[in-house]
Write an enzyme that holds these catalytic residues in place. Structure first.
Site, PDB file in Angstrom:
ATOM      1  N   HIS A 361       2.687   4.829   0.252  1.00  0.00           N
ATOM      2  CA  HIS A 361       2.260   4.396  -1.082  1.00  0.00           C
ATOM      3  C   HIS A 361       3.361   3.772  -1.917  1.00  0.00           C
ATOM      4  CE1 HIS A 361      -1.787   6.304  -1.179  1.00  0.00           C
ATOM      5  NE2 HIS A 361      -1.226   7.166  -0.346  1.00  0.00           N
ATOM      6  N   LYS A 552      -1.002   2.932 -17.878  1.00  0.00           N
ATOM      7  CA  LYS A 552      -0.511   3.401 -16.585  1.00  0.00           C
ATOM      8  C   LYS A 552       0.757   4.199 -16.842  1.00  0.00           C
ATOM      9  CE  LYS A 552      -0.177  -0.992 -15.237  1.00  0.00           C
ATOM     10  NZ  LYS A 552      -0.844  -0.986 -13.967  1.00  0.00           N
ATOM     11  N   ARG A 553       1.331   4.848 -15.799  1.00  0.00           N
ATOM     12  CA  ARG A 553       2.597   5.544 -15.992  1.00  0.00           C
ATOM     13  C   ARG A 553       3.633   4.582 -16.590  1.00  0.00           C
ATOM     14  NH1 ARG A 553       3.078  10.932 -13.912  1.00  0.00           N
ATOM     15  NH2 ARG A 553       5.250  10.759 -14.575  1.00  0.00           N
ATOM     16  N   LYS A 558       6.948  -1.255 -13.927  1.00  0.00           N
ATOM     17  CA  LYS A 558       5.639  -1.652 -14.441  1.00  0.00           C
ATOM     18  C   LYS A 558       5.775  -2.511 -15.713  1.00  0.00           C
ATOM     19  CE  LYS A 558       3.435   2.541 -12.557  1.00  0.00           C
ATOM     20  NZ  LYS A 558       2.381   2.129 -11.617  1.00  0.00           N
ATOM     21  N   THR A 660      -4.316   0.661  -8.934  1.00  0.00           N
ATOM     22  CA  THR A 660      -5.754   0.888  -8.881  1.00  0.00           C
ATOM     23  C   THR A 660      -6.344   0.726 -10.280  1.00  0.00           C
ATOM     24  OG1 THR A 660      -5.166   3.229  -8.953  1.00  0.00           O
ATOM     25  CG2 THR A 660      -5.916   2.357  -6.839  1.00  0.00           C
ATOM     26  N   LYS A 664      -9.946  -0.807 -11.847  1.00  0.00           N
ATOM     27  CA  LYS A 664     -10.801  -0.114 -12.817  1.00  0.00           C
ATOM     28  C   LYS A 664     -11.071  -1.008 -14.035  1.00  0.00           C
ATOM     29  CE  LYS A 664      -8.621   4.026 -11.095  1.00  0.00           C
ATOM     30  NZ  LYS A 664      -7.458   4.939 -11.261  1.00  0.00           N
TER      31      LYS A 664
HETATM   32  C1  NBG Z   1       1.345   4.787  -5.950  1.00  0.00           C
HETATM   33  C2  NBG Z   1       1.680   3.314  -6.136  1.00  0.00           C
HETATM   34  C3  NBG Z   1       0.483   2.536  -6.662  1.00  0.00           C
HETATM   35  C4  NBG Z   1      -0.721   2.797  -5.771  1.00  0.00           C
HETATM   36  C5  NBG Z   1      -0.959   4.294  -5.657  1.00  0.00           C
HETATM   37  C6  NBG Z   1      -2.112   4.615  -4.723  1.00  0.00           C
HETATM   38  C7  NBG Z   1       2.950   6.627  -5.527  1.00  0.00           C
HETATM   39  C8  NBG Z   1       4.042   7.140  -4.659  1.00  0.00           C
HETATM   40  N1  NBG Z   1       2.456   5.410  -5.247  1.00  0.00           N
HETATM   41  O1  NBG Z   1       0.763   1.169  -6.668  1.00  0.00           O
HETATM   42  O2  NBG Z   1       2.763   3.195  -7.018  1.00  0.00           O
HETATM   43  O3  NBG Z   1      -1.860   2.174  -6.300  1.00  0.00           O
HETATM   44  O4  NBG Z   1       0.190   4.931  -5.129  1.00  0.00           O
HETATM   45  O5  NBG Z   1      -1.945   4.018  -3.500  1.00  0.00           O
HETATM   46  O6  NBG Z   1       2.535   7.306  -6.430  1.00  0.00           O
END
Ligand code: NBG
Length: 841
Positions: A361, A552-553, A558, A660, A664
């Site tokens: 991920h 988002k975080r 980002k 994601t 959404k």
């Molecule tokens: C996160 C990514 C996102 C991705 C999500 C789900 C972690 C390690 N990775 O870009 O930063 O959409 O995983 O796949 O949290």
């Protein structure tokens, strides 16, 4: 009419009866003394009864021919369950009706629910979406996770700074879970190993631990949409093996006896709030092992009782690793098969390798997990031995293929020996899995070209891409009921479980009547968000303005600060250019920063600094508003996604694995302003280039610019507007005259700018001008908004899990027997007499 059983019936009348029964017989309350929370709990139990009946019925259909996905994830963010379950059971209207008939406020009851914040962000939410989709498609699945007593912290804002407050989400009880005290396993830590000869004279290894805790299962059933099937989410809680260490107790040391209990319970106490993991924390490693040991023991127990032969696991019980956090499952399965069940190494390895698959991920180097060899050896001595043995056998094979290529061998090794020695969890995951996937096309491409290049060369067939998806049940039906019912009237009901049907909206994208209804719903959603902004943070915003949302975080990659620079630039132009008249805009931010991530917290502080100035300055004439909505979670996201006109997806190209949130927002009719990164690229391809605002460097350009010696200061010097913004910021204008407050951020941008904010600024600002131009033509914009939704079907998690099923898990989608309501208990009497077949499910 046939009378309905109060545990299973679906009419408003029966639901009401069940609700009142639960108030009395579950809560023990008379309406005169019932609180809102009692009513919420009674309603939750009413819904849970119906889910449990489906679970019990469908599990019986699956067990004889058992084949199920085991999903291992350290994080899950399922969000509030009540409305989601009502939607999936198809009884939202009936439930609302009966609650209102009783004179209660439905929404107030819904608001009582505490969401399980058992994850950080996208990764945990993805796990929840996949369980939802598997349940909906009838793919049997057991998700294993940790029942953190304290979930993700609650974010509060004081004086513009993030403050973390504990999240005791279980304090008032959790009506959705079933505790299973009899499903419990011992989990060992520490100590040493020793060799011995077994009764057949074979040399075996035994692990003599010096600490043992107990994992106890708590089950939650996640309902599929109109499917009569459920996913099982099994969360493990740590407990002391015995409540007191009686030896110590009888020796008179009461406090030490209690201490042992406290230490054991600490394991599942709290979620680590870093979205990209922090290395080296002993408790985190213990948590990871605790999870996989419980999960694998439970899985083997199930296989033993129902299948009888561990060699049947590949192809029947695929185990999916959600990132590397659960990768100790690989040596744990080896240990259980070899040490505990006396299997030969080679046979056990064949099973292990063919059972596991791994999803990566992130490519951020600091997020690739590794654990100090010493720590691993102290905590898990037997696993370290197994890891060494896996590595020895693996590297022997590699040497045959690449004789004398010591660099390659060093890169592939499970042990990083470039400095202090570490176990590389991504390498462990690759070596122990038969399949590895990335989460968007670009991410998979970069992954196979870069971080996993050597593994890819060894076995290219073992890699594939599985672009993420999200569930439209949660993110459209639950979160945006207005839009869902408009789509229903246009397309009928089928689209919610076959999202490609949204294509049907293309036909009406240009229809004035339809556009009007579409815009009215968007406006209502914006009005609601405006109210929430007013109520929660006291900022008044105009629902007619362009809602430009970044949720988002908070992370430098980002680039919330790129958005901020643009806002400051607009503000400066409003102050300094007399004729400047931008489209009125409301900038909304939401997201948490990791508690130890100083720069992210400073960015939150700057959002508030800018908001304070911009929202109050009369020169702005309400053209700009800036709002930070605290505590972004699944619940709060509901009013955010649906209200967006514009979705900010502006990560540095090559850094966001998929994203994601981008899906959404687009599913709710927002247009995206985004970089050529993660799933943005595929979203743009799907919705059409002309319906997506693309800007900025590509991943290749980012790499090339870095390689050529990037000088952010030059970008600042060359752009008058940017220079003025930096001067303003440095002058203390956004910090009440304090010139030092934002200095670390300014310096970081001007001196290093690791994430190329300055390099992309001009392109971003220009792209935002096109946004503005297009937004002024409302019909044109609305048409694009409709087209975004019409073409987003591909990003349903139903499509994603189907790809995993076909390409990775290779299991059939069984047809689950549909359960009849009413007579369910009939026939169970005989079953009781026959006795149990399996007790681990
Ligand atoms: C996160 C990514 C996102 C991705 C999500 C789900 C972690 C390690 N990775 O870009 O930063 O959409 O995983 O796949 O949290």
């Amino acid at each position: 009419m046939e009378s309905e059983d109060s545990h299973t019936g679906l009419t408003a009348e029966t639901l009401k009866r069940s609700f009142l029964e639960n108030l009395v017989y579950i809560r023990g309350k008379h309406p005169r003394s019932a609180t809102r929370h009692d009513y919420y709990t009674a309603l939750a139990h009413t819904v849970r009864d119906r889910i449990l009946q489906r679970w019990v019925a469908s599990a019986q259909g699956i067990l004889p021919n058992l084949s199920a996905v085991v999903y291992l994830s350290a994080e899950y963010l399922p969000g509030p369950q009540l409305v989601n379950n009502l939607v999936n059971l198809g009884i939202l209207d009936q439930a609302r009706k009966m609650i209102e008939e009783l004179g209660l406020d439905f929404q107030q009851l819904v608001d009582q629910e505490q969401e399980p914040g058992l994850g950080n962000g996208g990764l945990g939410r993805l796990a929840a979406c996949y369980l939802d989709s598997m349940a909906t498609r009838g793919i049997p699945v057991v998700g294993h996770g940790i029942r953190y007593e304290f979930g993700m912290f609650e974010q509060q804002i004081r004086d513009g700074w993030q403050v973390e407050v504990a999240d005791p989400w279980l304090q008032k009880g959790n009506p959705w879970e079933l505790s299973r005290p009899n499903i419990s396993y011992k989990v060992q830590f520490g100590g040493h190993t020793e060799q011995y000869l077994d009764e057949t004279g074979r040399q075996r290894t035994r692990w003599i631990p010096d600490q043992v805790v107990k994992g106890v299962a708590y089950d939650q059933l996640l309902m599929g949409y109109q499917a009569n099937s459920t996913a099982l989410l099994r969360l493990w809680k740590s407990e002391a093996v015995a409540d007191f260490d009686f030896q110590i107790y009888s020796a008179g040391d009461y406090y030490r006896a209690v201490e042992a209990k406290v230490i054991s319970e600490n394991l599942s106490k709290v979620l680590y709030p870093n979205d990209e993991p922090e290395q080296g924390k002993k408790l985190r490693l213990q948590q990871q092992y605790f999870l996989v040991s419980c999960a694998m023991q439970n899985t083997l127990h199930l296989v033993h009782e129902l299948i009888g032969d561990f060699r049947e696991m590949p192809g029947r019980i695929p185990v999916q690793l959600n990132d590397t956090h659960p990768s100790l499952a690989i040596p744990e399965l080896m240990r259980l098969l070899v040490d505990e069940n006396g299997m030969e190494w080679d046979e056990a390895w064949h099973i292990t390798k063919n059972v596991f698959s791994y999803t990566n991920h992130t490519l951020l180097p600091e997020a690739l997990e590794k654990w100090p060899v010493d720590l691993m050896g102290t905590l898990l001595p037997r696993h370290l031995e197994i890891i060494y043995e896996i590595n020895r056998l693996f590297l022997d094979r590699v040497r045959l293929r690449y004789p004398r290529d010591e660099d390659k061998i060093a890169r592939l090794s499970l042990i990083d020996e470039t400095g202090p020695r570490y176990v590389r969890m991504a390498n462990l995951s690759c070596i122990g899995s038969h399949h590895i996937n990335g989460v968007a096309k670009l991410h998979t491409e970069l992954m196979t070209r870069d971080v996993f290049r050597d593994f890819f060369e060894l076995d290219p067939q073992g890699f594939s891409n599985k672009t993420n998806g999200v569930t439209p049940r949660r993110f459209i039906a639950v979160d945006n009921p207005g839009l869902a019912s408009l789509i229903d009237t246009q397309l009928g009901k089928g689209w919610l479980s076959d999202l490609d049907q949204l294509r049907g909206l293309e036909a009406v994208a240009g229809d004035t009547g339809f556009q009007e209804q579409w815009s009215r719903i968007k406006l209502e959603n914006k009005q609601q968000l405006a109210r929430i902004i007013g109520d929660r943070i006291g900022v008044s915003v105009d629902p007619e303005s362009l809602f430009d949302i970044h949720a988002k975080r908070i992370h430098e990659y980002k680039r919330q600060h790129l958005n901020l620079l643009h806002i400051m630039a607009l503000y400066w132009r409003l102050k300094s250019e007399p004729g400047f008249d931008p489209v009125p805009r409301t900038f909304v931010f939401a997201g948490k920063a990791a508690p130890g991530y100083f720069m992210a917290k400073l960015i939150i502080r700057l959002i508030h600094g800018v908001a304070d100035v911009v929202n109050r300055d009369p020169d702005v004439r309400d053209r700009l508003k800036v709002a930070f909505l605290p505590n972004f979670n699944v619940k709060n996201a509901q009013s955010i996604f649906r209200a967006a006109d514009l979705s900010q997806q502006i990560s540095t190209a090559g850094k966001e694995a998929s994203g994601t949130g981008n899906m959404k927002f687009a599913m709710n009719g927002a247009l995206t302003i985004g970089t050529f990164d993660g799933a943005n690229i595929e979203i743009r391809e799907a919705v059409g280039e002309e319906n997506f605002f693309l800007f900025g460097l590509t991943a290749e350009e980012v790499a090339a610019l870095k390689a050529s010696g990037y000088q952010p200061r030059n970008y600042c010097a060359a752009n008058d507007l940017m220079r003025e913004v930096f001067d303003l910021l440095a002058s203390g204008f956004f910090s009440g005259g304090d010139r030092e407050l934002f200095r670390p951020l300014i310096n970081s941008l001007l001196d290093h700018d690791e994430f190329m904010v300055l390099a992309d600024f001009a392109a971003y600002a220009e792209c935002q001008q096109s946004v503005e131009r297009e937004f002024t033509d409302r019909e044109y914009w609305t048409r694009k908004s409709i087209l975004n939704v019409a073409r987003i079907g591909r990003f349903s998690s139903d499509r994603a899990v189907e790809e995993y099923r076909q390409d990775i898990w290779h299991i059939d989608s069984p047809t689950i027997p549909t359960s009849k309501s009413g007579d369910f208990l009939e026939g169970l009497e005989d079953e009781v007499r026959k006795g149990p077949v399996d007790t681990s499910f």
